[in-house]
Design an enzyme around this catalytic site. Structure first.
Site, PDB file in Angstrom:
ATOM      1  N   LYS A 117       0.821  -1.217   0.000  1.00 18.09           N
ATOM      2  CA  LYS A 117       0.000   0.000   0.000  1.00 18.09           C
ATOM      3  C   LYS A 117       0.853   1.263   0.000  1.00 18.09           C
ATOM      4  CE  LYS A 117      -2.273  -0.772   3.872  1.00 18.09           C
ATOM      5  NZ  LYS A 117      -1.678  -2.054   4.273  1.00 18.09           N
TER       6      LYS A 117
ATOM      7  N   ARG B 286      -9.241   1.350   9.255  1.00 18.42           N
ATOM      8  CA  ARG B 286      -8.874  -0.036   9.531  1.00 18.42           C
ATOM      9  C   ARG B 286      -9.946  -0.734  10.346  1.00 18.42           C
ATOM     10  NH1 ARG B 286      -2.875   0.805   9.096  1.00 18.42           N
ATOM     11  NH2 ARG B 286      -1.805  -1.177   9.289  1.00 18.42           N
TER      12      ARG B 286
ATOM     13  N   ARG C 113      11.332  -6.657   4.706  1.00 13.99           N
ATOM     14  CA  ARG C 113      11.174  -5.225   4.409  1.00 13.99           C
ATOM     15  C   ARG C 113      12.222  -4.391   5.162  1.00 13.99           C
ATOM     16  NH1 ARG C 113       5.373  -2.418   4.899  1.00 13.99           N
ATOM     17  NH2 ARG C 113       5.505  -3.006   7.099  1.00 13.99           N
TER      18      ARG C 113
ATOM     19  N   ARG D  97      11.688  -2.187  10.542  1.00 13.62           N
ATOM     20  CA  ARG D  97      10.692  -1.692  11.488  1.00 13.62           C
ATOM     21  C   ARG D  97      10.547  -2.690  12.627  1.00 13.62           C
ATOM     22  NH1 ARG D  97       5.305   0.079   8.244  1.00 13.62           N
ATOM     23  NH2 ARG D  97       4.395  -0.946  10.043  1.00 13.62           N
TER      24      ARG D  97
ATOM     25  N   ARG E  90      -0.394  -8.570  13.794  1.00 18.21           N
ATOM     26  CA  ARG E  90      -0.878  -7.583  12.816  1.00 18.21           C
ATOM     27  C   ARG E  90      -1.786  -8.247  11.783  1.00 18.21           C
ATOM     28  NH1 ARG E  90       4.303  -5.300  10.492  1.00 18.21           N
ATOM     29  NH2 ARG E  90       2.984  -3.824   9.404  1.00 18.21           N
TER      30      ARG E  90
HETATM   31  P1  AMP Z   1       1.226   0.622   9.092  1.00 18.05           P
HETATM   32  O1  AMP Z   1       2.452   1.455   8.888  1.00 18.05           O
HETATM   33  O2  AMP Z   1       0.052   1.083   8.260  1.00 18.05           O
HETATM   34  O3  AMP Z   1       1.495  -0.854   8.945  1.00 18.05           O
HETATM   35  O4  AMP Z   1       0.772   0.848  10.615  1.00 18.05           O
HETATM   36  C1  AMP Z   1       1.626   0.526  11.685  1.00 18.05           C
HETATM   37  C2  AMP Z   1       0.846   0.489  12.976  1.00 18.05           C
HETATM   38  O5  AMP Z   1       0.244   1.760  13.233  1.00 18.05           O
HETATM   39  C3  AMP Z   1      -0.323  -0.494  13.014  1.00 18.05           C
HETATM   40  O6  AMP Z   1       0.092  -1.812  13.318  1.00 18.05           O
HETATM   41  C4  AMP Z   1      -1.170   0.116  14.135  1.00 18.05           C
HETATM   42  O7  AMP Z   1      -0.580  -0.141  15.410  1.00 18.05           O
HETATM   43  C5  AMP Z   1      -1.021   1.608  13.872  1.00 18.05           C
HETATM   44  N1  AMP Z   1      -2.073   2.094  12.938  1.00 18.05           N
HETATM   45  C6  AMP Z   1      -1.871   2.609  11.691  1.00 18.05           C
HETATM   46  N2  AMP Z   1      -3.037   2.972  11.139  1.00 18.05           N
HETATM   47  C7  AMP Z   1      -4.011   2.669  12.043  1.00 18.05           C
HETATM   48  C8  AMP Z   1      -5.427   2.777  12.063  1.00 18.05           C
HETATM   49  N3  AMP Z   1      -6.117   3.276  11.003  1.00 18.05           N
HETATM   50  N4  AMP Z   1      -6.088   2.380  13.176  1.00 18.05           N
HETATM   51  C9  AMP Z   1      -5.422   1.898  14.246  1.00 18.05           C
HETATM   52  N5  AMP Z   1      -4.093   1.734  14.285  1.00 18.05           N
HETATM   53  C10 AMP Z   1      -3.378   2.121  13.204  1.00 18.05           C
END
Ligand code: AMP
Length: 206
Positions: free
Chosen positions: A13, A88, A122, A153, A164
């Site tokens: 994404k 989400r 990654r 990360r 996740r």
């Molecule tokens: P990402 O970089 O999109 O994989 O997000 C990393 C982490 O940020 C996720 O595992 C959640 O802990 C938090 N996070 C990101 N976006 C959201 C969301 N829309 N709702 C809740 N937690 C989020």
């Protein structure tokens, strides 16, 4: 244009959103990036969010929705947005509909068995924020684009990835039905070369 990119962690994404947002001239808004930056800067949102990111769990809706509401009220979102990683949960989607409803939702589909190797491999550049797979790096620690140092990360470690993916299937996947019901869903096969996925996304938006 107001766009959402949906899909499991590791679907690509972020990478695709960077290219598509530049192509469409709308800001790329990644809630994951916003949380990581808030954590780095030790803001109240960052302090609250840290434990959830570390565990691979979703940050509570109240915190996340407030952060996105504020971001979407900024000037650069006047002509649209590309949201990556938000909504989400169904409650986040309902909130977004009342703030600024999306025109289209692109679901980037990748089977679970492909996600694990994508996520564990990654690497992110600390300087230019580029994302790379370790198999494509000549030197495991150096960014091939800007020469910065690359890192993994914290939540891309195998023990957190399982949490996740579980959060994705339980809390985020129901959004596919939600947006299908609204006639906004476009599906793209994300298990392809980057350029092919990019072209498929643009084609589905035409
Ligand atoms: P990402 O970089 O999109 O994989 O997000 C990393 C982490 O940020 C996720 O595992 C959640 O802990 C938090 N996070 C990101 N976006 C959201 C969301 N829309 N709702 C809740 N937690 C989020």
């Amino acid at each position: 244009m107001k766009l959402i990119f949906l899909g499991p962690p590791g679907a690509g994404k972020g990478t695709q959103a960077a290219g598509v947002s530049a192509h469409l001239g709308v800001p790329h808004i990644s809630t994951g990036d916003m949380f990581r930056s808030a954590i780095k800067n030790q803001t109240p949102t960052g302090i609250e969010a840290k434990k959830y990111l570390d565990a691979g769990e979703l940050v509570p809706d109240s915190v996340t929705i407030a952060m996105v509401r504020e971001r979407l009220s900024m000037d650069d979102c006047r002509n649209g947005y590309l949201l990556d990683g938000f909504p989400r949960t169904v409650d986040q989607a309902i909130a977004l509909d009342s703030i600024s409803a999306p025109d289209a939702v692109v679901d980037i589909d990748v089977p679970d068995e492909r996600l694990l190797s994508r996520l564990t491999g990654r690497r992110i550049c600390g300087k230019c924020q580029g994302t790379f797979h370790i198999s494509k790096l000549a030197d495991e620690r150096t960014c091939p684009v800007c020469g910065g140092e690359v890192y993994q990360r914290n939540d891309d470690k195998p023990e957190t990835i399982a949490t996740r993916l579980k959060a994705y299937h339980e809390q985020t996947e129901p959004l596919i039905g939600y947006y299908k019901g609204l006639g906004k869903l476009r599906r793209v096969n994300g298990d392809n070369q980057l350029e092919d996925v990019f072209k498929a996304i643009l084609a589905t938006l035409e």
